[in-house]
Design an enzyme around this catalytic site. Structure first.
Site, PDB file in Angstrom:
ATOM      1  N   ARG A 106      -2.936   8.123   3.852  1.00 52.48           N
ATOM      2  CA  ARG A 106      -3.259   8.598   5.109  1.00 52.48           C
ATOM      3  C   ARG A 106      -1.887   9.455   5.759  1.00 52.48           C
ATOM      4  O   ARG A 106      -1.929  10.261   6.606  1.00 52.48           O
ATOM      5  CB  ARG A 106      -4.104   7.846   6.171  1.00 52.48           C
ATOM      6  CG  ARG A 106      -5.735   7.775   5.719  1.00 52.48           C
ATOM      7  CD  ARG A 106      -6.177   6.617   6.527  1.00 52.48           C
ATOM      8  NE  ARG A 106      -5.525   5.356   6.078  1.00 52.48           N
ATOM      9  CZ  ARG A 106      -6.221   4.237   6.583  1.00 52.48           C
ATOM     10  NH1 ARG A 106      -7.014   4.196   7.519  1.00 52.48           N
ATOM     11  NH2 ARG A 106      -5.595   2.931   6.233  1.00 52.48           N
TER      12      ARG A 106
ATOM     13  N   TYR B  36      41.062  18.846  13.328  1.00 54.95           N
ATOM     14  CA  TYR B  36      40.383  17.747  12.477  1.00 54.95           C
ATOM     15  C   TYR B  36      41.644  16.895  12.387  1.00 54.95           C
ATOM     16  O   TYR B  36      42.927  17.244  11.734  1.00 54.95           O
ATOM     17  CB  TYR B  36      40.267  18.698  11.047  1.00 54.95           C
ATOM     18  CG  TYR B  36      39.897  17.575  10.031  1.00 54.95           C
ATOM     19  CD1 TYR B  36      38.755  16.503  10.219  1.00 54.95           C
ATOM     20  CD2 TYR B  36      40.715  17.360   8.954  1.00 54.95           C
ATOM     21  CE1 TYR B  36      38.506  15.627   9.337  1.00 54.95           C
ATOM     22  CE2 TYR B  36      40.521  16.310   8.095  1.00 54.95           C
ATOM     23  CZ  TYR B  36      39.402  15.360   8.376  1.00 54.95           C
ATOM     24  OH  TYR B  36      38.874  14.403   7.363  1.00 54.95           O
TER      25      TYR B  36
ATOM     26  N   GLY C 113      -6.588  -4.646  -2.289  1.00 56.00           N
ATOM     27  CA  GLY C 113      -7.301  -4.801  -1.019  1.00 56.00           C
ATOM     28  C   GLY C 113      -6.159  -5.974  -0.436  1.00 56.00           C
ATOM     29  O   GLY C 113      -5.186  -6.664  -1.091  1.00 56.00           O
TER      30      GLY C 113
ATOM     31  N   GLY D  80       0.887  -1.205  -0.050  1.00 58.36           N
ATOM     32  CA  GLY D  80       0.038   0.015   0.054  1.00 58.36           C
ATOM     33  C   GLY D  80       0.905   1.215  -0.139  1.00 58.36           C
ATOM     34  O   GLY D  80       1.967   1.321   0.248  1.00 58.36           O
TER      35      GLY D  80
HETATM   36  C1  UD1 Z   1      -6.461  -3.798   7.916  1.00 55.18           C
HETATM   37  C2  UD1 Z   1      -7.622  -4.709   8.350  1.00 55.18           C
HETATM   38  C3  UD1 Z   1      -8.458  -4.401   9.590  1.00 55.18           C
HETATM   39  C4  UD1 Z   1      -7.389  -4.528  10.922  1.00 55.18           C
HETATM   40  C5  UD1 Z   1      -6.144  -3.436  10.437  1.00 55.18           C
HETATM   41  C6  UD1 Z   1      -5.180  -3.841  11.572  1.00 55.18           C
HETATM   42  C7  UD1 Z   1      -8.423  -5.586   5.933  1.00 55.18           C
HETATM   43  C8  UD1 Z   1      -9.503  -5.311   5.001  1.00 55.18           C
HETATM   44  N1  UD1 Z   1      -8.594  -4.725   7.042  1.00 55.18           N
HETATM   45  O1  UD1 Z   1      -7.234  -2.628   7.948  1.00 55.18           O
HETATM   46  O2  UD1 Z   1      -9.451  -5.378   9.881  1.00 55.18           O
HETATM   47  O3  UD1 Z   1      -8.157  -3.848  11.907  1.00 55.18           O
HETATM   48  O4  UD1 Z   1      -5.474  -3.842   9.116  1.00 55.18           O
HETATM   49  O5  UD1 Z   1      -4.157  -2.900  11.489  1.00 55.18           O
HETATM   50  O6  UD1 Z   1      -7.547  -6.496   5.766  1.00 55.18           O
HETATM   51  N2  UD1 Z   1      -1.877  -3.383   1.701  1.00 55.18           N
HETATM   52  C9  UD1 Z   1      -1.606  -4.142   0.606  1.00 55.18           C
HETATM   53  N3  UD1 Z   1      -2.225  -4.489  -0.857  1.00 55.18           N
HETATM   54  C10 UD1 Z   1      -3.514  -3.680  -0.598  1.00 55.18           C
HETATM   55  C11 UD1 Z   1      -4.152  -3.055   0.559  1.00 55.18           C
HETATM   56  C12 UD1 Z   1      -3.345  -3.171   1.625  1.00 55.18           C
HETATM   57  O7  UD1 Z   1      -0.251  -4.705   0.521  1.00 55.18           O
HETATM   58  O8  UD1 Z   1      -3.898  -3.733  -1.902  1.00 55.18           O
HETATM   59  C13 UD1 Z   1      -1.022  -3.768   2.875  1.00 55.18           C
HETATM   60  C14 UD1 Z   1      -0.716  -2.198   3.120  1.00 55.18           C
HETATM   61  O9  UD1 Z   1       0.700  -1.932   2.763  1.00 55.18           O
HETATM   62  C15 UD1 Z   1      -0.618  -2.263   4.843  1.00 55.18           C
HETATM   63  C16 UD1 Z   1      -1.565  -3.572   5.210  1.00 55.18           C
HETATM   64  O10 UD1 Z   1      -1.742  -4.369   3.915  1.00 55.18           O
HETATM   65  O11 UD1 Z   1       0.762  -2.612   5.332  1.00 55.18           O
HETATM   66  C17 UD1 Z   1      -2.790  -3.104   6.022  1.00 55.18           C
HETATM   67  O12 UD1 Z   1      -3.435  -2.403   4.878  1.00 55.18           O
HETATM   68  P1  UD1 Z   1      -4.357  -1.136   5.413  1.00 55.18           P
HETATM   69  O13 UD1 Z   1      -4.641  -0.340   4.206  1.00 55.18           O
HETATM   70  O14 UD1 Z   1      -3.683  -0.165   6.338  1.00 55.18           O
HETATM   71  O15 UD1 Z   1      -5.518  -1.747   5.920  1.00 55.18           O
HETATM   72  P2  UD1 Z   1      -6.398  -1.356   7.376  1.00 55.18           P
HETATM   73  O16 UD1 Z   1      -7.555  -0.348   6.902  1.00 55.18           O
HETATM   74  O17 UD1 Z   1      -5.468  -0.621   8.490  1.00 55.18           O
HETATM   75 CA    CA Z   2      -3.455  -0.477   8.672  1.00 55.73          CA
END
Ligand code: UD1
Ligand code: CA
Length: 452
Positions: free
Chosen positions: A17, A366, A79, A13
């Site tokens: 934010r 130095y 996702g 990701g």
């Molecule tokens: C996610 C969980 C949530 C949990 C939270 C904990 C899901 C749908 N939700 O939400 O239930 O409470 O983490 O911190 O899983 N990432 C990818 N590829 C993507 C999307 C995300 O690699 O397509 C990675 C991001 O880089 C990150 C991690 O997955 O390191 C979590 O992604 P993020 O978008 O932060 O999920 P949250 O909304 O925090």
């Molecule tokens: Ca997260």
């Protein structure tokens, strides 16, 4: 002991934010990137293979993290479930797979082991990990039925008001049986508020297919704090500082103000050393016993022995032996190797040089690319001229030499044992042992000059 553990870390990701051009998982908590902590915890828990799913600025992430892990590419971030699909070939056919988030850096190896044991004992197909949070905003909620059995994970954006009120939240840590994970991934849909393939839905799918899906309730919320914003990053940094500083204090290190002392996870410090406020100790630094470090000092990957005092100074890849004093306001750069009972005083910079026992470099000096013997005295304002604009040369100063104030030593040059250079000299030829070298113009006085 081999536990055949495979780990997938989600790190594709952007982290919108965070409002940053740097990918989220590369932001640092103290001295390391968030992703490095998650990898370190996996390896310490005995992981044999770690695969990071990368996407946003993947070249940069790979460059920063290096080749201690393998990578899967998620071209478009659709996702967390979609991210795991990209590591399908890594998952394999049997055994268990642990999934971690690259943006939750505080997980401890002990907890990973605990969750794995729970998963194996219960013969689960998937084990999620939850914790209680007073303010659950942003996290997926763990939904249970009347008898407390796990039903589903509902994301903040998909939750109704009664689900939003749930304080048990999803940590983003899961152990899957490989086969069950693969089957659930192939059934995953993106019909939710964010139009994403949620990994969280796989738990419900596994349950619906007759599998065992359970959630392990962890105790320490600090371990699972996820970072989505710069505010979260500060909260996580504080939590890690508390964990690290308390460990050192339990080991007998005095930390005057733990809220204002920044010690990296891999730093080692022996008992009876005192760390004063405003001090940052980073990388693979080792500090012995009976030292006083700080205030306002930065030490990066350096080796400090016993009884050393370092005040308001910066050290990078340097070594300091017993009972030496550094600073205030000294700068030891890479390759500075300082002996015992040495004094490095104010506004002194040392680079790529060996300074032997008992030598004093007290002020405004130095020393670069030099080998300095024992009990040498540097007068104020000595400069080694080590660079002619193209090449660098070494300066050698033998035991007991006396370098007069404001001496320039034009390298390559050697000052012999017990030799003396007169103040203000520019020395560009070797000085034999026991000689006095004067290399400056004679003084001329013109009588009555200012009256004219
Ligand atoms: C996610 C969980 C949530 C949990 C939270 C904990 C899901 C749908 N939700 O939400 O239930 O409470 O983490 O911190 O899983 N990432 C990818 N590829 C993507 C999307 C995300 O690699 O397509 C990675 C991001 O880089 C990150 C991690 O997955 O390191 C979590 O992604 P993020 O978008 O932060 O999920 P949250 O909304 O925090
Ligand atoms: Ca997260």
């Amino acid at each position: 002991m081999s536990i055949n553990l495979k780990v997938i870390i989600l790190a594709a990701g952007q982290g919108k934010r965070m409002k940053s051009k740097v990918p989220k998982v590369l932001h640092k908590v103290l001295d390391k990137t968030m992703l490095d902590y998650v990898i370190d915890a996996s390896l310490k828990a005995g992981a044999e293979d770690v695969c990071c799913v990368v996407g946003h600025k993947s070249m940069l992430v790979k460059k920063m993290i290096g080749d201690r892990v393998s990578y899967a590419l998620q071209k478009e971030q659709l996702g967390t479930g979609h991210a795991v699909m990209q590591a399908e070939s890594f998952i394999g056919e049997e055994g268990n797979v642990l999934v971690l988030c690259g943006d939750a850096p505080l997980i401890r190896p002990e907890t990973i082991t605990e969750v794995l044991d729970f998963h194996t004992e219960k013969k689960n197909d998937v084990t999620g990990v939850s914790f209680l949070k007073d303010d659950p905003t942003g996290y997926g909620r763990i939904i249970r039925n009347g008898s407390g059995e796990f039903c589903a994970i509902v994301e903040q954006k998909d939750a109704d008001p009664s689900q939003l009120a749930v304080r048990e939240v999803n940590s983003g840590v899961y152990v899957f049986r490989a086969e069950a994970l693969k089957k659930a991934l192939s059934a995953l849909k993106n019909d939710n508020a964010q139009g994403e393939y949620y990994l969280t839905d796989t738990l419900e799918l596994i349950k619906a297919a007759g599998g065992r899906a359970e959630v392990f309730e962890a105790e320490d919320e600090a371990e699972f704090l996820g970072v989505n914003s710069k505010k979260d990053l500060a909260v996580v940094t504080k939590a890690l500082m508390k964990r690290i500083n308390e460990k050192h204090m339990e080991n007998g290190v005095t930390i005057t103000d733990p809220n204002n002392t920044y010690i990296g996870q891999d730093v080692e410090i022996e008992a009876d050393t005192i760390i004063l406020p405003g001090t940052s100790i980073e990388g693979r630094t080792k500090i012995g016993t009976d030292c006083v470090i700080g205030p306002n000092t930065q030490i990066i990957s350096s080796d400090i022995k016993d009884g050393v005092s370092i005040k308001m100074s910066v050290l990078i890849n340097a070594a300091v032996d017993n009972y030496t004093t550094i600073g205030p306001f000294a700068y030891l750069r890479p390759g500075a190797s300082i002996g015992e009972h040495v004094r490095i005083g104010d506004f002194v910079e040392i680079k790529n040089s060996n300074i032997d026992d008992g030598t004093k470099v007290s002020h405004l000096t130095y020393v670069g690319d030099s080998d300095v013997g024992k009990n040498v005295n540097f007068g104020c304002g000595t400069v080694t001229a080590n660079y002619d604009g193209v090449h660098k040369y070494r300066t050698t100063i033998k035991d007991n030499a006396f370098i007069g104030c404001n001496t320039n030593l034009v390298a390559p040059v050697t000052i012999g044992e017990n030799a003396v250079t007169a103040a203000g000299s520019t020395i560009n030829n070797d000085v034999p042992a026991h000689a006095l070298s004067i290399a400056r113009k004679r003084q001329v006085n013109i009588d009555g000059w200012s009256k004219k």
